[in-house]
Design an enzyme around this catalytic site. Structure first.
Site, PDB file in Angstrom:
ATOM      1  N   TYR A 202      40.048  34.744  36.824  1.00 40.72           N
ATOM      2  CA  TYR A 202      40.159  36.207  36.893  1.00 40.72           C
ATOM      3  C   TYR A 202      39.954  36.863  35.529  1.00 40.72           C
ATOM      4  CZ  TYR A 202      45.367  35.717  36.142  1.00 40.72           C
ATOM      5  OH  TYR A 202      46.629  35.435  35.696  1.00 40.72           O
ATOM      6  N   GLU A 203      39.615  38.146  35.604  1.00 37.67           N
ATOM      7  CA  GLU A 203      39.198  38.949  34.445  1.00 37.67           C
ATOM      8  C   GLU A 203      37.948  38.367  33.770  1.00 37.67           C
ATOM      9  OE1 GLU A 203      40.473  41.680  34.415  1.00 37.67           O
ATOM     10  OE2 GLU A 203      42.319  41.293  35.523  1.00 37.67           O
ATOM     11  N   GLY A 204      37.119  37.729  34.552  1.00 38.17           N
ATOM     12  CA  GLY A 204      35.872  37.162  34.037  1.00 38.17           C
ATOM     13  C   GLY A 204      35.993  35.674  33.821  1.00 38.17           C
TER      14      GLY A 204
END
Length: 597
Positions: A439-441
């Site tokens: 998550y978040e890239g």
């Protein structure tokens, strides 16, 4: 389940000796940030983390969050802990004093953030997302939006979310379909569905402020046509209090491998006429604004990796000291000993300890650089430090989180068969860590950002400056006597050379053959992280030796030297192999066609 206690002594060492707490305290607005004040904050944060949040970690994992007809109930103790958390002022630590924040430096907030995540990562996700929302509204919101939302979010009375992902649009935000229809009163009606929304619905506060990416009717295609909107769960009355329910509802929560107590929501906007929102900043600049939140969140997720590594290490260390099994190697017929006496267990523990300390040092240095980038009086210094921060954010996010999976897995291994049993708690750290690289890239997204936007686009100017700083530390190591410093220097020197060669390959290859460069992007990110960690461990060794030379017999400094030596002998040598993969790894990865897989 082991208890958690913040490694206060190491936090103080890194903040003071490596990150430059005194220099941060001289920045405009930070004059009252003394070491005594910071020590008091760390002490109180440790009490809250170990006494309130850590005991709920296992409960949250077992009980999880519950969804029922659109309502989400958090795990037992969550609501009460959040109330204590906000009433104690922890939500406002680094926020703008104009809206009720305490205005403390990022460096201080970084240390406290580590404690929250080590104690209870699932809980800490809620204030983490709120911090990102606060940052976006602070920098790009209107005066009306700031006045309406910032005081309540900073106080912790309301929480915030980030709404990017949709079922058909994972990391490809160009595929976002949520739409925003302008209204005569200047508001917008939002229609669409968002998935993977952390704390998108919960029972801990009386309002939730959603920041939502959506398209206006005349928006251009792709990422250039996305705008950002504030969409509260409850619309605000004239006096600013929550009023009528907005048309945004949680239709389900996900059942996940880890972070069970953090509700990951599917949110539906506009099923009953449209959710009312207000535009943040200018039209079609939403992705740019959302990256404000994403950079904040990416650093914070990197801190999750560090924090989980520390917690897994503490857990494994406690078990290794308590678990009696076998006799000491080379001692026939000797007494049974705890497994920490066995060489391979010591190697595993030292790998966990040294890498965690390397990550901590790097994270806090980046945190302090953020303070300088925001507050220094000289614009040139601010720009230089911001470039360093921008370069290091993908390393912090990507390398730290990849490490956390390995370290938590090693923690399970230290436990042996008991690590595979849920009751010991070691498995939870492993399960919780697994999401951090996603998550978040994902790590690949961080790595592509690193080699593309942060290195190739600026022709390697910032990364070369960082390498020069690394070389300076390497040269300083030559002034020290003894085998330990010779070993650290030789390993760091080799690692820096591997990093330099990889950078030159990326600069020579990226524009002409982006696929070849991209094959090595994740190995390069790991290479950069390992060498940057070695750079900080070498600095720690130099400081420790200086303290010892001054007559300090503090065992802490001697332990630092040994830990730095282990990192140089066991971790830094991996840099050369990764460097080879970056420079030579493209043909084997790209030659097969799709049918040959």
């Amino acid at each position: 389940m082991s208890q958690y206690a913040a490694p206060i002594r190491d936090l103080q060492f890194v903040m003071r000796e490596l990150a430059g707490l005194e220099e941060v305290g001289r920045l405009p607005g930070c004059e009252e940030v003394s070491t005594d004040l910071v020590d008091a904050i760390l002490d109180e944060a440790n009490k809250f983390a170990s006494g309130v949040l850590a005991p709920l970690n296992r409960i949250g994992d077992q009980e999880g969050a519950k969804w029922d007809h659109g309502k989400v109930t958090t795990a037992p103790g969550w609501k009460e802990a959040y109330r204590q958390f906000s009433e104690s002022g922890w939500t406002s630590l680094a926020c703008d004093p104009e809206f009720g924040g305490q205005g403390l430096p990022k460096l201080v907030a970084t240390a406290v953030m580590e404690m929250w995540n080590s104690a209870n990562m699932a809980f800490s996700l809620c204030p983490m997302l709120t911090s990102g929302a606060i940052e976006a509204v602070t920098l790009r919101g209107s005066d009306e939006q700031k006045a309406a939302y910032l005081p309540k979010m900073i106080s912790g009375e309301w929480t915030g979310t980030m709404n990017l992902t949709e079922p058909q649009a994972g990391s490809d935000l160009a595929a976002v379909r949520t739409r925003a229809e302008p209204q005569a009163d200047g508001t917008y009606r939002i229609f669409g569905q968002k998935i993977f929304i952390t704390y998108g619905e919960h029972d801990m506060t009386d309002n939730i402020v959603h920041l939502v990416l959506a398209r206006l009717p005349d928006a251009p295609e792709g990422v250039k046509g996305i705008s950002l909107f504030v969409v509260p769960k409850f619309l605000l009355n004239a006096d600013g209090t929550p009023g009528a329910r907005n048309d945004v509802h949680c239709v389900s929560i996900e059942h996940k491998l880890g972070i069970h107590a953090s509700p990951t929501c599917v949110l539906a906007f506009g099923d009953n006429g449209g959710a009312i929102g207000t535009l943040v900043g200018e039209e079609n600049r939403g992705l740019e604004y959302m990256f404000i939140m994403m950079n904040e969140a990416r650093f914070a997720v990197g801190m999750e990796g560090l924090a989980l590594s520390e917690r897994a290490y503490q857990h494994a260390l406690t078990y290794a000291k308590d678990r009696v099994q076998g006799t000491e190697a080379g001692v026939r017929g000797g007494p049974k000993v705890s497994i920490i006496h066995h060489p391979d267990v010591r190697r595993m523990l030292m790998s966990m300890k040294s890498t965690t300390e390397a990550m901590r040092a790097l994270a806090y240095v980046v945190g302090a650089a953020t303070d300088v980038a925001h507050l220094h009086a000289d614009p040139a210094v601010r720009a230089q430090k911001q470039a360093f921060v921008d370069l290091m954010i993908p390393v912090v996010k990507g390398w730290f989180t990849e490490n956390s999976i390995d370290i938590a897995s090693t923690g399970v291994q230290v436990h042996g068969g008991m690590g595979f049993i849920e009751e010991t708690g070691a498995a939870q750290h492993f399960r919780d860590a697994r999401i951090t690289t996603i998550y978040e890239g994902t790590t690949a997204i961080q790595a592509n950002d690193l080699i593309g936007r942060k290195i190739a686009r600026e022709s390697g100017v910032t990364v070369k400056a960082v390498i020069a700083e690394m070389r300076d530390v390497e040269f300083r190591l030559a002034d020290q006597q003894g085998e330990t410093f010779a070993a650290i220097r030789e390993s760091l020197k080799s690692g820096i050379s591997a990093l330099e060669s990889a950078v030159e390959y990326i600069l020579a290859t990226y524009n002409d053959d982006i696929k070849a460069a991209s094959v090595g992007s994740v190995p390069f990110l790991k290479l950069f992280g390992i060498v940057a960690g070695g750079w900080q461990m070498a600095r720690a060794a130099l400081v420790s030796q200086a303290q010892i030379a001054r007559g300090s017999d503090d065992e802490f400094y001697r332990t630092k030297l040994v830990t730095a030596r282990f990192y140089a002998d066991h971790v830094l040598p991996l840099a050369s192999a990764l460097g080879y993969a970056v420079v030579h790894g493209a043909p084997g990865a790209l030659e097969l066609d799709e049918a040959q897989f």
